[in-house]
Design a protein around this motif. Structure first.
Motif, PDB file in Angstrom:
ATOM      1  N   ARG A  97       4.187 -57.500  10.734  1.00 45.01           N
ATOM      2  CA  ARG A  97       5.610 -57.167  10.845  1.00 45.01           C
ATOM      3  C   ARG A  97       5.948 -56.106   9.804  1.00 45.01           C
ATOM      4  O   ARG A  97       5.765 -56.325   8.604  1.00 45.01           O
ATOM      5  CB  ARG A  97       6.466 -58.420  10.643  1.00 45.01           C
ATOM      6  CG  ARG A  97       6.259 -59.420  11.783  1.00 45.01           C
ATOM      7  CD  ARG A  97       6.993 -60.695  11.602  1.00 45.01           C
ATOM      8  NE  ARG A  97       6.643 -61.628  12.668  1.00 45.01           N
ATOM      9  CZ  ARG A  97       6.566 -62.932  12.523  1.00 45.01           C
ATOM     10  NH1 ARG A  97       6.822 -63.488  11.364  1.00 45.01           N
ATOM     11  NH2 ARG A  97       6.239 -63.706  13.545  1.00 45.01           N
ATOM     12  N   LEU A  98       6.461 -55.003  10.280  1.00 48.46           N
ATOM     13  CA  LEU A  98       6.744 -53.891   9.373  1.00 48.46           C
ATOM     14  C   LEU A  98       7.805 -54.250   8.347  1.00 48.46           C
ATOM     15  O   LEU A  98       7.787 -53.729   7.228  1.00 48.46           O
ATOM     16  CB  LEU A  98       7.173 -52.656  10.177  1.00 48.46           C
ATOM     17  CG  LEU A  98       6.061 -51.972  10.982  1.00 48.46           C
ATOM     18  CD1 LEU A  98       6.644 -50.822  11.792  1.00 48.46           C
ATOM     19  CD2 LEU A  98       4.946 -51.480  10.070  1.00 48.46           C
ATOM     20  N   GLU A  99       8.725 -55.136   8.701  1.00 46.19           N
ATOM     21  CA  GLU A  99       9.765 -55.507   7.740  1.00 46.19           C
ATOM     22  C   GLU A  99       9.185 -56.279   6.554  1.00 46.19           C
ATOM     23  O   GLU A  99       9.830 -56.396   5.505  1.00 46.19           O
ATOM     24  CB  GLU A  99      10.866 -56.321   8.411  1.00 46.19           C
ATOM     25  CG  GLU A  99      10.444 -57.682   8.970  1.00 46.19           C
ATOM     26  CD  GLU A  99      10.015 -57.651  10.413  1.00 46.19           C
ATOM     27  OE1 GLU A  99      10.094 -58.695  11.083  1.00 46.19           O
ATOM     28  OE2 GLU A  99       9.585 -56.567  10.883  1.00 46.19           O
ATOM     29  N   ILE A 100       7.975 -56.783   6.702  1.00 42.64           N
ATOM     30  CA  ILE A 100       7.259 -57.410   5.584  1.00 42.64           C
ATOM     31  C   ILE A 100       6.400 -56.373   4.877  1.00 42.64           C
ATOM     32  O   ILE A 100       6.394 -56.279   3.636  1.00 42.64           O
ATOM     33  CB  ILE A 100       6.374 -58.573   6.075  1.00 42.64           C
ATOM     34  CG1 ILE A 100       7.233 -59.678   6.690  1.00 42.64           C
ATOM     35  CG2 ILE A 100       5.521 -59.132   4.933  1.00 42.64           C
ATOM     36  CD1 ILE A 100       6.426 -60.804   7.326  1.00 42.64           C
ATOM     37  N   LEU A 104       6.623 -54.569   0.840  1.00 44.58           N
ATOM     38  CA  LEU A 104       5.477 -55.046   0.060  1.00 44.58           C
ATOM     39  C   LEU A 104       4.689 -53.870  -0.504  1.00 44.58           C
ATOM     40  O   LEU A 104       4.348 -53.851  -1.697  1.00 44.58           O
ATOM     41  CB  LEU A 104       4.572 -55.916   0.926  1.00 44.58           C
ATOM     42  CG  LEU A 104       3.242 -56.337   0.275  1.00 44.58           C
ATOM     43  CD1 LEU A 104       3.491 -57.171  -0.978  1.00 44.58           C
ATOM     44  CD2 LEU A 104       2.376 -57.108   1.275  1.00 44.58           C
ATOM     45  N   TRP A 105       4.418 -52.862   0.329  1.00 44.00           N
ATOM     46  CA  TRP A 105       3.678 -51.711  -0.165  1.00 44.00           C
ATOM     47  C   TRP A 105       4.476 -50.943  -1.218  1.00 44.00           C
ATOM     48  O   TRP A 105       3.887 -50.383  -2.153  1.00 44.00           O
ATOM     49  CB  TRP A 105       3.294 -50.794   0.987  1.00 44.00           C
ATOM     50  CG  TRP A 105       2.020 -51.202   1.658  1.00 44.00           C
ATOM     51  CD1 TRP A 105       1.848 -51.559   2.963  1.00 44.00           C
ATOM     52  CD2 TRP A 105       0.729 -51.320   1.044  1.00 44.00           C
ATOM     53  NE1 TRP A 105       0.532 -51.895   3.196  1.00 44.00           N
ATOM     54  CE2 TRP A 105      -0.174 -51.756   2.040  1.00 44.00           C
ATOM     55  CE3 TRP A 105       0.251 -51.112  -0.251  1.00 44.00           C
ATOM     56  CZ2 TRP A 105      -1.538 -51.972   1.783  1.00 44.00           C
ATOM     57  CZ3 TRP A 105      -1.092 -51.335  -0.514  1.00 44.00           C
ATOM     58  CH2 TRP A 105      -1.964 -51.754   0.480  1.00 44.00           C
ATOM     59  N   GLY A 106       5.794 -50.934  -1.092  1.00 46.06           N
ATOM     60  CA  GLY A 106       6.605 -50.310  -2.128  1.00 46.06           C
ATOM     61  C   GLY A 106       6.447 -51.017  -3.463  1.00 46.06           C
ATOM     62  O   GLY A 106       6.323 -50.380  -4.522  1.00 46.06           O
ATOM     63  N   SER A 124      -2.596 -53.548  14.523  1.00 47.67           N
ATOM     64  CA  SER A 124      -1.735 -52.986  15.570  1.00 47.67           C
ATOM     65  C   SER A 124      -0.780 -51.911  15.068  1.00 47.67           C
ATOM     66  O   SER A 124      -0.184 -51.202  15.878  1.00 47.67           O
ATOM     67  CB  SER A 124      -0.931 -54.098  16.249  1.00 47.67           C
ATOM     68  OG  SER A 124      -0.181 -54.831  15.307  1.00 47.67           O
ATOM     69  N   TYR A 125      -0.619 -51.770  13.759  1.00 44.74           N
ATOM     70  CA  TYR A 125       0.270 -50.749  13.215  1.00 44.74           C
ATOM     71  C   TYR A 125      -0.518 -49.721  12.420  1.00 44.74           C
ATOM     72  O   TYR A 125      -1.283 -50.073  11.526  1.00 44.74           O
ATOM     73  CB  TYR A 125       1.325 -51.371  12.301  1.00 44.74           C
ATOM     74  CG  TYR A 125       2.370 -52.191  13.025  1.00 44.74           C
ATOM     75  CD1 TYR A 125       3.362 -51.577  13.779  1.00 44.74           C
ATOM     76  CD2 TYR A 125       2.355 -53.574  12.939  1.00 44.74           C
ATOM     77  CE1 TYR A 125       4.318 -52.338  14.436  1.00 44.74           C
ATOM     78  CE2 TYR A 125       3.311 -54.338  13.594  1.00 44.74           C
ATOM     79  CZ  TYR A 125       4.289 -53.705  14.347  1.00 44.74           C
ATOM     80  OH  TYR A 125       5.224 -54.454  15.009  1.00 44.74           O
ATOM     81  N   LEU A 129       3.104 -45.946   9.542  1.00 41.34           N
ATOM     82  CA  LEU A 129       4.370 -46.613   9.809  1.00 41.34           C
ATOM     83  C   LEU A 129       4.843 -47.475   8.643  1.00 41.34           C
ATOM     84  O   LEU A 129       5.945 -48.015   8.686  1.00 41.34           O
ATOM     85  CB  LEU A 129       4.244 -47.473  11.068  1.00 41.34           C
ATOM     86  CG  LEU A 129       3.868 -46.719  12.350  1.00 41.34           C
ATOM     87  CD1 LEU A 129       3.633 -47.692  13.493  1.00 41.34           C
ATOM     88  CD2 LEU A 129       4.964 -45.713  12.715  1.00 41.34           C
ATOM     89  N   MET A 130       4.017 -47.614   7.621  1.00 37.51           N
ATOM     90  CA  MET A 130       4.399 -48.481   6.492  1.00 37.51           C
ATOM     91  C   MET A 130       4.280 -47.769   5.151  1.00 37.51           C
ATOM     92  O   MET A 130       4.276 -48.417   4.109  1.00 37.51           O
ATOM     93  CB  MET A 130       3.540 -49.755   6.494  1.00 37.51           C
ATOM     94  CG  MET A 130       2.051 -49.516   6.381  1.00 37.51           C
ATOM     95  SD  MET A 130       1.053 -51.003   6.674  1.00 37.51           S
ATOM     96  CE  MET A 130       1.063 -51.115   8.453  1.00 37.51           C
TER      97      MET A 130
END
Length: 288
Positions: A97-100, A104-106, A124-125, A129-130
């Motif tokens: 989930r990109l919202e996670i 997190l990567w930030g 899948s992403y 995108l993150m």
């Protein structure tokens, strides 16, 4: 900043695995097979500690089968700061989930050493995108594992800005850990093997959704005809049906023409709490 390393240069520095679920702990297992320290971070400390126990129990068999390597030290970090201290490689294996993943990567970018390589295990992403909260996007890439130690191939893919030396370092160093990386030459949802697997998985689900066969029939035919140890439904149970559903929803968002039946089957199991091996029941029942 240079991210060009040899194994000798990084062997004394930790590897950090964020996410201690089914794949996260297996990734940690592989990264612990050449000595050194592996730190596992998870929002649930109990899950991180269970992952450490898994690695410690499974590692001797991996080393014995390989006939080489050295048992490393695996630690359940209590904070992200502890997990990332002096790490040369950070592998993220949290839910799809990109919202996670994006925040997190930030956070990882603000805490991790400036010369650490970042890799998302997302299947899948694309990492592109993150990466919006990462200051140096040249150090991020996709590094997708396939249920190690049984399956040792891994997809490696640029985020569009990934430094060539990051990719070359991983191509050169990962085989030291018993992982065989293959580089996707252009961005592709599903990468290399998963594009093929997605078609097999989706059509297997469609056969069941259409009432043509039962999961056990499909699996038995795969085992007999292709001499495989497990069929598609057994493999989906091992991955986790909630994870499989998340991936299929992402594929469908990109391609609205995909049939609904396979996702309907998956949703019925997930909504009933039947997530596969990790919950004790999916397409099959599991003891213990």
């Amino acid at each position: 900043m240079s991210y060009a390393y040899t194994f000798e240069q990084i062997r004394t520095r930790p590897v950090t695995v964020i996410g201690a679920g089914t794949l996260g702990r297996r990734i940690a297992l592989m990264m612990a097979s050449r000595g050194g320290v592996v730190r596992i971070s998870d929002p649930q400390q109990q899950t991180a500690e269970a992952a450490v126990s898994y690695v410690e129990e499974a590692l001797p068999a991996v080393l014995a089968e390989r006939g080489s390597g050295e048992a490393g030290t695996v630690v359940a970090a209590s904070t992200l700061e502890e997990a990332l201290h002096d790490a040369w490689l950070v592998i993220e294996a949290v839910p799809e989930r990109l919202e996670i993943k994006i925040p997190l990567w930030g956070e990882v970018d603000r805490i991790a050493p400036a010369d650490a390589i970042f890799a998302t295990n997302s299947s899948s992403y694309a990492s592109r995108l993150m990466n919006e909260q990462i200051s140096d996007r040249s150090r991020l890439c996709n590094l997708h594992f396939y249920m190690p130690p049984v399956s040792t191939a891994a997809d490696l893919m640029s985020d569009g800005e990934t430094g060539r030396e990051v990719l070359d370092t991983l191509l050169k160093v990962l085989p030291e850990f018993g992982v065989q990386p293959f580089e996707a030459r252009k961005e592709s949802t599903g990468f290399i093997f998963n594009r093929v697997w997605a078609a097999i998985k989706r059509e297997s689900l469609a056969v069941v959704a259409d009432g043509v066969a039962r999961p056990e029939d499909v699996d038995a035919m795969f085992r007999l005809n292709w001499h495989m140890p497990a069929g598609p439904f057994q493999m989906m149970d091992s991955v986790g049906l909630d994870v499989v559903l998340d991936i299929e929803e992402h594929y469908a968002a990109e391609n609205p023409t995909l049939p609904e039946g396979p996702r309907t089957v998956l949703r019925s199991y997930v909504e009933a709490g039947k997530l596969g091996r990790k919950s004790g029941e999916g397409f099959y029942r599991y003891e213990g």
